[in-house]
Design an enzyme around this catalytic site. Structure first.
Site: not given
Length: 335
Positions: A47, A129, A163
């Site tokens: 990430e 995200k 994540c």
């Protein structure tokens, strides 16, 4: 579109060149070349590996963390920029697909992004995200429904999440419903204050990646970063209280098969390199025969997902017809 159902994939486990985009791109190119030399067809990065995960947002008050804002912004990636082109060229030159975790700079905002490059160097998908986690929202903006997508590629159907998106049941279900075969999971180093915050540590987060593989009936390539001494020195500035929260290491990259088993040779938690495994997409049929949660194992008469996969544009451009140009309401709205 598949050319083969069996091939090698790699999960990167490496420290970023923290807050140094140019050095980070050079290191990324080296890892892409290393994966290609080992015969891999896909390599997955952690990430926001470029320019590194902003651990400072967890380590001190916002006023203290402001010292990193300008440098983080200046070293974030821009689509179409020189660094983007360098990664694309590395993918093309080495004939390998790349899923790269970046801090994406767009105008005055940053986004936690994953850029998926084809083996030709072309972009397959730039996604963001959907919801930054907790204090990440002090740095990054949000994605939209178009970022929950599985793309058909020459290797198979490939999706990406970052994540703790792997803890969001509805987002996962939206991905499962698209018949994902290979999932690229991007994670930071799993070491930051993990002794005190168990949910941020490797047991929970590797467990989330494993469960994703079983629920989705897919292969999961989960890449984690490391914290090295250079990054800790920048963050902690020799202060023992900060160093106690910023542990070195934290690498727990894994590759999971659709039955949940970890495959490939794992690295030590402080060891840089690649976790490489052979995958066989024909095994997915056996996993889905047992349980396909978005197919035969679902009960849509009881529960179902509402999924808006359209881009959420912040500005819509339009023009108003000149006075006298519209003679009827039918012409205004379109016949």
């Amino acid at each position: 579109m598949q050319s083969s159902r069996q091939f090698k994939v790699a999960a990167v486990q490496a420290a970023p060149a923290f807050l140094d985009l140019r050095a980070g791109v050079l290191k990324a190119v080296g890892l892409i070349e290393q994966a290609a030399r080992q015969g891999c067809k896909l390599v997955v990065f952690p990430e926001v590996w470029l320019p590194g995960y902003p651990n400072h947002i967890w380590m001190g008050p916002p006023a203290w963390a402001m010292q990193f804002v300008g440098r983080y912004f200046d070293n974030s990636m821009q689509a179409g920029g020189e660094e983007d082109r360098a990664i694309a060229e590395a993918a093309r030159r080495n004939g390998i697909q790349v899923s790269l975790g970046v801090s994406e700079r767009d105008g005055g905002s940053l986004y936690i992004a994953q850029w998926h490059y084809a083996e030709t160097g072309e972009i397959i998908k730039r996604r963001r995200k959907l919801k930054p986690t907790h204090v990440e929202r002090s740095v990054f903006g949000e994605g939209d429904g178009s970022d929950l997508v599985v793309n058909a590629t020459s290797l198979g159907r490939v999706g990406q999440l970052s994540c703790w998106e792997h803890l969001q049941p509805l987002s996962k279900y939206a991905m499962y419903s698209q018949n994902e075969e290979i999932h690229c999971g991007a994670w930071p180093a799993l070491s930051l204050i993990s002794d005190e915050a168990y949910a941020l540590g490797p047991t929970v987060n590797n467990g989330a990646a494993m469960i994703y593989a079983v629920e989705g009936g897919c292969f999961v390539v989960a890449a984690t970063a490391l914290v090295d001494e250079a990054q800790r020195d920048v963050l902690c500035q020799g202060q023992p209280m900060l160093e106690a929260m910023c542990h070195l290491g934290g690498g727990f990259s894994r590759i999971y098969a659709p039955d949940g088993r970890s495959i490939g040779a794992n690295l030590g938690s402080d060891e840089e390199g690649l976790v490489v495994a052979d995958i066989d997409l024909s095994l997915i049929a056996y996993a889905k025969a047992s349980a396909d949660p978005a197919g035969h194992y679902s009960r849509p008469d009881v529960t179902r997902l509402l999924f808006n996969n359209k881009p959420a544009r912040r500005v819509e451009y339009f023009s108003v017809p000149a006075e006298g140009a519209v003679t009827s309401s039918f012409e205004l709205i379109g016949k």
